[in-house]
Design a protein around this motif. Structure first.
Motif, PDB file in Angstrom:
ATOM      1  N   LEU A   1       0.823  -1.205   0.000  1.00  0.00           N
ATOM      2  CA  LEU A   1       0.000   0.000   0.000  1.00  0.00           C
ATOM      3  C   LEU A   1       0.862   1.261   0.000  1.00  0.00           C
ATOM      4  N   ASN A   2       1.973   1.210   0.683  1.00  0.00           N
ATOM      5  CA  ASN A   2       2.833   2.377   0.817  1.00  0.00           C
ATOM      6  C   ASN A   2       3.939   2.455  -0.239  1.00  0.00           C
ATOM      7  N   LEU A   3       4.379   1.316  -0.753  1.00  0.00           N
ATOM      8  CA  LEU A   3       5.562   1.307  -1.607  1.00  0.00           C
ATOM      9  C   LEU A   3       5.314   0.874  -3.049  1.00  0.00           C
ATOM     10  N   LEU A   4       4.209   0.184  -3.307  1.00  0.00           N
ATOM     11  CA  LEU A   4       3.986  -0.387  -4.636  1.00  0.00           C
ATOM     12  C   LEU A   4       3.154   0.567  -5.493  1.00  0.00           C
ATOM     13  N   SER A   5       3.831   1.426  -6.226  1.00  0.00           N
ATOM     14  CA  SER A   5       3.147   2.431  -7.048  1.00  0.00           C
ATOM     15  C   SER A   5       2.878   1.896  -8.450  1.00  0.00           C
ATOM     16  N   ALA A   6       2.069   2.599  -9.206  1.00  0.00           N
ATOM     17  CA  ALA A   6       1.722   2.194 -10.569  1.00  0.00           C
ATOM     18  C   ALA A   6       2.976   2.110 -11.432  1.00  0.00           C
ATOM     19  N   GLY A   7       3.032   1.066 -12.247  1.00  0.00           N
ATOM     20  CA  GLY A   7       4.185   0.869 -13.106  1.00  0.00           C
ATOM     21  C   GLY A   7       5.334   0.146 -12.447  1.00  0.00           C
ATOM     22  N   LYS A   8       5.199  -0.141 -11.162  1.00  0.00           N
ATOM     23  CA  LYS A   8       6.230  -0.858 -10.412  1.00  0.00           C
ATOM     24  C   LYS A   8       5.740  -2.262 -10.066  1.00  0.00           C
ATOM     25  N   THR A   9       6.677  -3.129  -9.702  1.00  0.00           N
ATOM     26  CA  THR A   9       6.365  -4.515  -9.364  1.00  0.00           C
ATOM     27  C   THR A   9       6.891  -4.834  -7.970  1.00  0.00           C
ATOM     28  N   GLY A  10       6.065  -5.483  -7.178  1.00  0.00           N
ATOM     29  CA  GLY A  10       6.509  -5.988  -5.886  1.00  0.00           C
ATOM     30  C   GLY A  10       7.072  -7.390  -6.067  1.00  0.00           C
ATOM     31  N   ALA A  11       8.362  -7.567  -5.785  1.00  0.00           N
ATOM     32  CA  ALA A  11       9.021  -8.853  -5.992  1.00  0.00           C
ATOM     33  C   ALA A  11       9.115  -9.615  -4.671  1.00  0.00           C
ATOM     34  N   TYR A  12       8.842 -10.907  -4.737  1.00  0.00           N
ATOM     35  CA  TYR A  12       8.790 -11.734  -3.527  1.00  0.00           C
ATOM     36  C   TYR A  12       9.591 -13.023  -3.713  1.00  0.00           C
ATOM     37  N   VAL A  13      10.349 -13.376  -2.686  1.00  0.00           N
ATOM     38  CA  VAL A  13      11.025 -14.667  -2.656  1.00  0.00           C
ATOM     39  C   VAL A  13      10.123 -15.642  -1.908  1.00  0.00           C
ATOM     40  N   MET A  14       9.716 -16.712  -2.582  1.00  0.00           N
ATOM     41  CA  MET A  14       8.761 -17.647  -2.017  1.00  0.00           C
ATOM     42  C   MET A  14       9.500 -18.747  -1.262  1.00  0.00           C
TER      43      MET A  14
ATOM     44  N   ALA B   1       5.675 -10.139  -8.667  1.00  0.00           N
ATOM     45  CA  ALA B   1       6.482 -11.136  -9.363  1.00  0.00           C
ATOM     46  C   ALA B   1       7.164 -12.012  -8.328  1.00  0.00           C
ATOM     47  N   VAL B   2       7.338 -13.284  -8.671  1.00  0.00           N
ATOM     48  CA  VAL B   2       8.081 -14.205  -7.815  1.00  0.00           C
ATOM     49  C   VAL B   2       9.540 -14.167  -8.267  1.00  0.00           C
ATOM     50  N   ALA B   3      10.408 -13.668  -7.409  1.00  0.00           N
ATOM     51  CA  ALA B   3      11.821 -13.507  -7.759  1.00  0.00           C
ATOM     52  C   ALA B   3      12.604 -14.805  -7.625  1.00  0.00           C
ATOM     53  N   ALA B   4      12.118 -15.713  -6.805  1.00  0.00           N
ATOM     54  CA  ALA B   4      12.714 -17.042  -6.630  1.00  0.00           C
ATOM     55  C   ALA B   4      11.749 -17.852  -5.780  1.00  0.00           C
ATOM     56  N   SER B   5      11.837 -19.171  -5.881  1.00  0.00           N
ATOM     57  CA  SER B   5      10.910 -20.024  -5.134  1.00  0.00           C
ATOM     58  C   SER B   5      11.520 -21.392  -4.882  1.00  0.00           C
ATOM     59  N   SER B   6      11.187 -21.956  -3.730  1.00  0.00           N
ATOM     60  CA  SER B   6      11.563 -23.346  -3.424  1.00  0.00           C
ATOM     61  C   SER B   6      10.323 -24.223  -3.286  1.00  0.00           C
TER      62      SER B   6
ATOM     63  N   ASP C   1      13.426  -5.423 -13.336  1.00  0.00           N
ATOM     64  CA  ASP C   1      14.019  -4.102 -13.535  1.00  0.00           C
ATOM     65  C   ASP C   1      13.170  -2.993 -12.909  1.00  0.00           C
ATOM     66  N   ASN C   2      11.840  -3.205 -12.898  1.00  0.00           N
ATOM     67  CA  ASN C   2      10.948  -2.165 -12.372  1.00  0.00           C
ATOM     68  C   ASN C   2      10.475  -2.481 -10.954  1.00  0.00           C
ATOM     69  N   ALA C   3      11.283  -3.215 -10.209  1.00  0.00           N
ATOM     70  CA  ALA C   3      10.881  -3.629  -8.861  1.00  0.00           C
ATOM     71  C   ALA C   3      10.781  -2.433  -7.923  1.00  0.00           C
ATOM     72  N   ALA C   4       9.674  -2.353  -7.197  1.00  0.00           N
ATOM     73  CA  ALA C   4       9.535  -1.350  -6.145  1.00  0.00           C
ATOM     74  C   ALA C   4      10.315  -1.775  -4.913  1.00  0.00           C
ATOM     75  N   TYR C   5      10.423  -3.079  -4.730  1.00  0.00           N
ATOM     76  CA  TYR C   5      11.133  -3.659  -3.585  1.00  0.00           C
ATOM     77  C   TYR C   5      11.260  -5.158  -3.797  1.00  0.00           C
ATOM     78  N   LEU C   6      12.147  -5.778  -3.022  1.00  0.00           N
ATOM     79  CA  LEU C   6      12.221  -7.237  -2.929  1.00  0.00           C
ATOM     80  C   LEU C   6      11.878  -7.626  -1.508  1.00  0.00           C
ATOM     81  N   HIS C   7      10.887  -8.479  -1.340  1.00  0.00           N
ATOM     82  CA  HIS C   7      10.428  -8.909  -0.023  1.00  0.00           C
ATOM     83  C   HIS C   7      10.917 -10.325   0.271  1.00  0.00           C
ATOM     84  N   ILE C   8      11.474 -10.507   1.456  1.00  0.00           N
ATOM     85  CA  ILE C   8      11.871 -11.843   1.901  1.00  0.00           C
ATOM     86  C   ILE C   8      11.287 -12.124   3.284  1.00  0.00           C
ATOM     87  N   THR C   9      11.067 -13.384   3.555  1.00  0.00           N
ATOM     88  CA  THR C   9      10.707 -13.847   4.889  1.00  0.00           C
ATOM     89  C   THR C   9      11.961 -14.500   5.460  1.00  0.00           C
ATOM     90  N   SER C  10      12.591 -13.836   6.405  1.00  0.00           N
ATOM     91  CA  SER C  10      13.913 -14.251   6.883  1.00  0.00           C
ATOM     92  C   SER C  10      13.916 -15.661   7.453  1.00  0.00           C
TER      93      SER C  10
END
Length: 362
Positions: free
Chosen positions: A86-99, A118-123, A141-150
């Motif tokens: 809601l705060n970081l994912l603006s139009a034209g950007k992609t939220g990237a997630y490691v699954m 987008a899924v940046a990687a997955s196991s 390339d248009n990632a707003a951020y990369l999210h990981i679950t530590s």
């Protein structure tokens, strides 16, 4: 009380006995005020002193740089799953997630409601029994951020190192492993963590955010879901979860008394080694779920040869004073959560019980 339970609950989890005893002593009256800290105004000097001291302790113990805000929010990590996009994912950007498992999936599901993902990687192909190698992570390339679950509590896996994302903010859900080891906060744009594993009771969520990322939130986001609302008001825009923050204060002082985060990291490694050794030296009687290179310091997941034997293990462990060893209902098996406040003695007792159970049933 004659005996404390061997508490391996996944969360809410064990708290240090010293913290519980201090809170008990201060429960009715805090700081000579004639009332409990739960009864006083969050605008008063006494509570604000605790509030600000807790931030200062977090900054000192976790080596948080000066250009990061420390926020005390509510709603748990589950609300952060939505607040991030809601705060970081603006139009034209992609939220990237490691699954990496169950919690990463929930974070992605919330982001899909907000914008492009987008899924940046997955196991997933190996049932999330390992953390993807850092070389497998592909950030758009248009990632707003990369999210990981530590750390994935259900699968029992943990990032051994974090990806270098360059100019793309790295967002970390550290709910289940914050302050279990030293971390370079500068690697992250935002870290968030529910307190109820390593920092205190449920009710407060810690957000550590780089100032440029929370200075201005989109005006279309509801007030309470905007990071700038809380950043500009020192987390006092509305009534904070004051008792939970006070308990975090006590836990942080306990961490300091133990020598800080680096000392706790070694302690955690010593604790978990006892249980992992019981698994690895069992000749296959116990089978660790997580790939050895991805094993968690906080959640040890393992299986036996049959579900019947696992049920017997869980039942007998309860009779011997162990709590919380059943695996998550979604995956089954067994799990020991060895958060910061779980003492070495509890882990040794579990390792001994595992060896005795194998002797009788192997």
């Amino acid at each position: 009380m004659t005996h404390r339970a061997y508490n391996f609950n996944a969360g809410p989890a064990a708290l240090p006995i010293e913290v519980l005893q201090q809170a008990q002593e201060q429960f009715v009256e805090f700081g000579g005020s004639g009332m409990s800290i739960m009864e006083m105004s969050h605008r008063g000097a006494i509570y604000e002193g605790v509030h600000n001291e807790t931030q200062a302790l977090m900054r000192e113990l976790f080596a948080i740089p000066g250009n990061y805000q420390i926020l005390f929010l509510q709603g748990g990590a589950s609300t952060q799953f939505a607040m991030i996009p809601l705060n970081l994912l603006s139009a034209g950007k992609t939220g990237a997630y490691v699954m990496t498992g169950s919690w990463a999936k929930k974070a992605l599901q919330e982001a899909k409601l907000v914008g492009e993902t987008a899924v940046a990687a997955s196991s997933e192909s190996v049932a999330y029994n390992r953390i993807p190698d850092l070389s497998e992570i592909s950030v758009p390339d248009n990632a707003a951020y990369l999210h990981i679950t530590s750390n994935e509590t259900i699968e029992g896996t943990q990032f051994a190192a974090y990806p270098d994302t360059g100019s793309v903010p790295l967002i970390g859900d550290l709910s289940s492993d914050i302050m279990c080891r030293t971390v370079d906060v500068n690697q992250f744009g935002i870290i968030y963590a529910g307190a109820q594993k390593n920092l205190g009771p449920s009710g407060v969520t810690i957000v550590i955010a780089r100032e440029d990322l929370v200075a201005e939130s989109p005006k279309s986001v509801p007030t309470m879901l905007r990071y700038d609302t809380h950043a500009k008001s020192n987390s006092l825009y509305n009534t904070p979860p004051s008792f939970s923050i006070y308990m975090v204060n006590l836990v942080l002082k306990w961490i300091a008394s133990k020598g800080g985060v680096a000392a706790l990291e070694q302690y955690n490694r010593d604790k978990t080694k006892l249980i992992y050794n019981a698994i690895d030296e069992s000749g296959g009687f116990y089978r660790g779920f997580a790939d050895p290179a991805s094993r968690s310091l906080m959640n040890i997941t393992f299986r036996l040869q049959s579900e019947e034997l696992e049920k017997q293990f869980a039942k007998e462990s309860e009779q011997h004073g162990f709590v919380g060893l059943k695996g998550h209902r979604s995956v089954g098996g067994l799990r020991a959560s060895t958060y910061n406040a779980v003492p070495l003695e509890s882990c040794k007792a579990l390792a001994d019980f595992m060896q005795e159970f194998q002797r009788k049933n192997g």
